[in-house]
Design a protein around this motif. Structure first.
Motif, PDB file in Angstrom:
ATOM      1  N   ARG A  34      35.896  28.035  34.711  1.00 56.96           N
ATOM      2  CA  ARG A  34      35.574  29.386  35.181  1.00 56.96           C
ATOM      3  C   ARG A  34      36.208  30.341  34.172  1.00 56.96           C
ATOM      4  O   ARG A  34      37.425  30.260  33.918  1.00 56.96           O
TER       5      ARG A  34
ATOM      6  N   ASP B 194      39.393  35.207  35.117  1.00 62.22           N
ATOM      7  CA  ASP B 194      39.155  36.055  36.290  1.00 62.22           C
ATOM      8  C   ASP B 194      40.430  36.864  36.567  1.00 62.22           C
ATOM      9  O   ASP B 194      41.134  36.620  37.544  1.00 62.22           O
TER      10      ASP B 194
ATOM     11  N   ARG C  84      37.856  44.133  36.976  1.00 64.37           N
ATOM     12  CA  ARG C  84      38.350  42.771  37.148  1.00 64.37           C
ATOM     13  C   ARG C  84      37.283  41.750  36.739  1.00 64.37           C
ATOM     14  O   ARG C  84      36.135  42.090  36.502  1.00 64.37           O
TER      15      ARG C  84
ATOM     16  N   GLU D 162      30.227  35.799  44.777  1.00 61.63           N
ATOM     17  CA  GLU D 162      31.456  36.274  45.424  1.00 61.63           C
ATOM     18  C   GLU D 162      31.281  37.647  46.051  1.00 61.63           C
ATOM     19  O   GLU D 162      32.198  38.173  46.675  1.00 61.63           O
TER      20      GLU D 162
ATOM     21  N   ASP E 137      36.428  35.467  47.949  1.00 57.41           N
ATOM     22  CA  ASP E 137      36.040  36.848  47.677  1.00 57.41           C
ATOM     23  C   ASP E 137      34.816  37.265  48.472  1.00 57.41           C
ATOM     24  O   ASP E 137      34.707  38.421  48.885  1.00 57.41           O
TER      25      ASP E 137
ATOM     26  N   ARG F 149      41.916  40.210  51.087  1.00 59.68           N
ATOM     27  CA  ARG F 149      42.324  38.811  51.317  1.00 59.68           C
ATOM     28  C   ARG F 149      43.819  38.600  51.187  1.00 59.68           C
ATOM     29  O   ARG F 149      44.338  37.565  51.568  1.00 59.68           O
TER      30      ARG F 149
END
Ligand code: PEP
Ligand code: MG
Length: 587
Positions: free
Chosen positions: A334, A337, A360, A433, A457, A467
């Motif tokens: 991934r 992030d 982000r 997400e 997310d 969260r």
């Protein structure tokens, strides 16, 4: 004795002594020094001011370079305060006249200013109070050592207690020494909680006033299964927990037997069980837990565990290490992030007003192309040595995915020109997400090679619930029918375009939710490696038909609580509590 409840975010139990992480923000007790040592204290103070100035100059310059003049101003202001005699002289006078440690004098003098500003009411003054607190903890950390340095010097096992722990702080914990942690704040799917699971240490978050209760050196029990922290426990409680620890160890051993059995439902549907990892070394345990590969490698932890930006070589080494350890199993990288609750040093110093909605994830990477290209180059080079897939986080529109693909193609071209090997067919996928990506899954389905639903997310953005905030955790519910409907959109699009759909959010390891996911059409579940054996046991205890029936009903219920209750009830009928342990295929 104090018994404090919080959110159980990482299983297991630990018994040990408290290491108080945020001493710089806590009251620094008044400690006297001898007459002969006063000059030494004054020297320590001057050295701490010099170190703070150097640090602030560095942050100010980097902020100016990367973010512009305005965000850099605040550090200029802090530097100005460190040149202000009216602020520093009273500290020196207190050390000299009262013969106290420099850290206590800084604490006392700055605290007085902070209180004065705070009591003036106006926001302009409250901001100044915050500046005073920030500056005071910066100077004190140079006097008593930064938490990371104090932790590095720790020569015994300890339980870390803090108001809050950032994912980067947690990522630096050595699990040989830090046997558990507990914090006042935090949510179930915060990245700090995720790191605790990766390290395999018990953790409880959202314990409200725990850090006031548990002072350095006290005995503490952290029960990461029930979400309980006991400060200064009685002897019989310690004994009881020691028995529980042994039982836990035996249970884990018996679960390991699951690893070699196929992850197939009773009616023969294969569910691919994959691992979520944060550190390359975790790839070593994937096969041991029965994973068929890595479904999510959170590569931003390369940034969070280092004070300087990782180089292309650092990325490359990490990916090839994973490939080697996975022995032919696939690795899903991934791309970085960062942002929201995962911050680099600079992002931490210059906070965004609303980071979860800010610059982000993929936005940050597309905004910093050299950094992004460096990572893609490393991943492509590594793809010549084993199966790698690339996955982009928090994509909100097709434009972003197309931009990513075009950057990948640029990097490929460059590698080709230089005669460097890479996998030209490397699969490119998106994480779902945010609701916009789920609602447009059909559009994405034409372009991407795979989808991965990130429920951590997706729940946050669908239900507008932070969260990481323990105060709204009662609203954070993956079972919400709105979330289920979005996931269904993705699996439908996946089927239509023949693109695989996985789920790599934390809720995939929750038995009831995993049943819903399978019923909604998800055929790949990616979870913390240690959760795989239990999940495999579950998969092997149900039929897909049962799961589909439950999901069909759930999606049309009115609320998350109705869904949760219905699923719980149905699952208990299929697998009565305690009996699921027996459903092990004899062959
Ligand atoms: C998610 O959001 O579900 C996810 C897997 O990504 P992360 O937890 O790293 O945000
Ligand atoms: Mg995410």
């Amino acid at each position: 004795m104090a018994r404090i409840t919080g959110l159980a975010v990482s299983g297991g139990v630990a018994i040990g002594r408290v290491f108080a992480l945020d001493q710089t923000r806590q009251r620094i007790p008044r400690r006297h020094v001898s007459h002969a040592k006063v000059d030494k204290e004054l020297e320590r103070f001057d050295a701490a001011i010099a170190a703070s100035i150097e640090e602030l100059e560095d942050v100010r310059d980097r902020a100016h370079e990367e973010l512009g003049a305005e965000p850099a101003k605040v550090f200029g202001f802090h530097l100005g305060m460190l040149a202000d005699k009216a602020l520093l002289e009273p500290v020196r006078a207190m050390v000299r006249d009262d013969r106290v440690t420099a850290e206590h004098a800084v604490y006392a003098v700055f605290r007085e200013w902070e209180n004065k500003f705070a009591s003036m009411g106006d926001t302009a003054f409250t901001t100044k109070a915050d500046d005073m607190r920030d500056l005071s903890s910066r100077i004190i950390s140079h006097l008593i050592g930064k938490p990371a340095d104090r932790l590095a010097k720790l020569d015994h096992q300890a339980v870390v207690i803090a108001t809050d722990i950032t994912p980067s702080q947690a990522a630096a914990f050595d699990p040989e020494k830090i046997i558990a942690f507990a914090t006042d704040t935090g949510g179930m799917t915060s990245h700090t909680a995720i790191v605790a699971r990766a390290l395999g240490i018990p953790a409880v978050v959202g314990c409200k006033e725990l850090s006031d209760e548990a002072s350095a050196g006290s005995m503490v029990i952290v029960d990461g299964d029930r979400g309980i922290v006991i400060v200064d426990p009685e002897d019989d409680e310690i004994e009881q927990y020691q028995g529980y620890l042994e039982q836990y160890r035996l249970e884990q051993l018996s679960l390991r037997e699951m690893a070699q059995l196929p992850a197939e439902t009773l009616d023969g549907t294969h569910i691919e069980l994959l691992a979520n990892i944060e550190f390359p070394i975790e790839a070593a345990t994937c096969a041991e837990f029965g994973a068929e590969g890595v479904g999510l490698y959170r590569t931003e932890f390369l940034y969070l565990t280092s004070v300087k930006e990782p180089t292309e070589e650092d990325h490359y080494q990490s990916y090839t290490q994973c490939i080697e350890l996975l022995k032919g199993l696939p690795l899903t990288v991934r791309t970085v992030d960062l942002g929201s609750d995962k911050l680099t040093q600079l992002q931490m110093e210059v906070p965004e007003r609303n980071p979860a909605l800010g610059l982000r994830s993929i936005r940050y990477c597309l905004n910093r192309l050299p950094m992004f290209k460096l990572q893609l180059r490393a991943a492509l080079r590594a793809s010549a040595h084993g199966p790698i897939k690339l996955m982009f986080p928090m994509v909100t529109n097709l434009r972003e995915f197309l931009a990513c693909r075009s950057v990948v193609n640029d990097v490929k071209e460059d590698l080709h020109e230089h005669g460097i090997a890479y996998d030209n067919d490397i699969p490119l996928g998106v994480m779902v997400e945010v609701p916009s990506a789920a609602l447009q899954a059909d559009v994405f389905g034409r372009e991407v090679d795979f989808f991965s639903v990130g429920t951590n997310d997706l729940v946050q953005y669908t239900l507008a619930v932070d969260r990481t905030n323990e105060r709204v955790q009662n609203l954070y519910s993956p079972h919400h029918p709105a979330v289920l409907k979005l996931i269904k959109q993705v699996t439908k699009a996946g089927n239509r375009h023949e693109k695989p759909v996985s789920c790599c959010g934390e809720s995939a390891s929750d038995a009831d939710f995993a049943i819903l996911l399978m019923g909604l059409g998800v055929r790949k579940l990616s979870v913390t490696p240690s959760s795989i054996p239990l999940l495999k046991r579950l998969v092997r205890s149900v039929t897909i038909e049962q799961c589909e029936k439950i999901a069909r009903k759930a999606i049309w219920l009115d609320s998350d609580t109705e869904v949760a209750a219905m699923v719980r009830d149905r699952v208990r009928k299929i697998i009565p509590e305690g009996e699921d342990a027996e459903v092990i295929d004899p062959d």
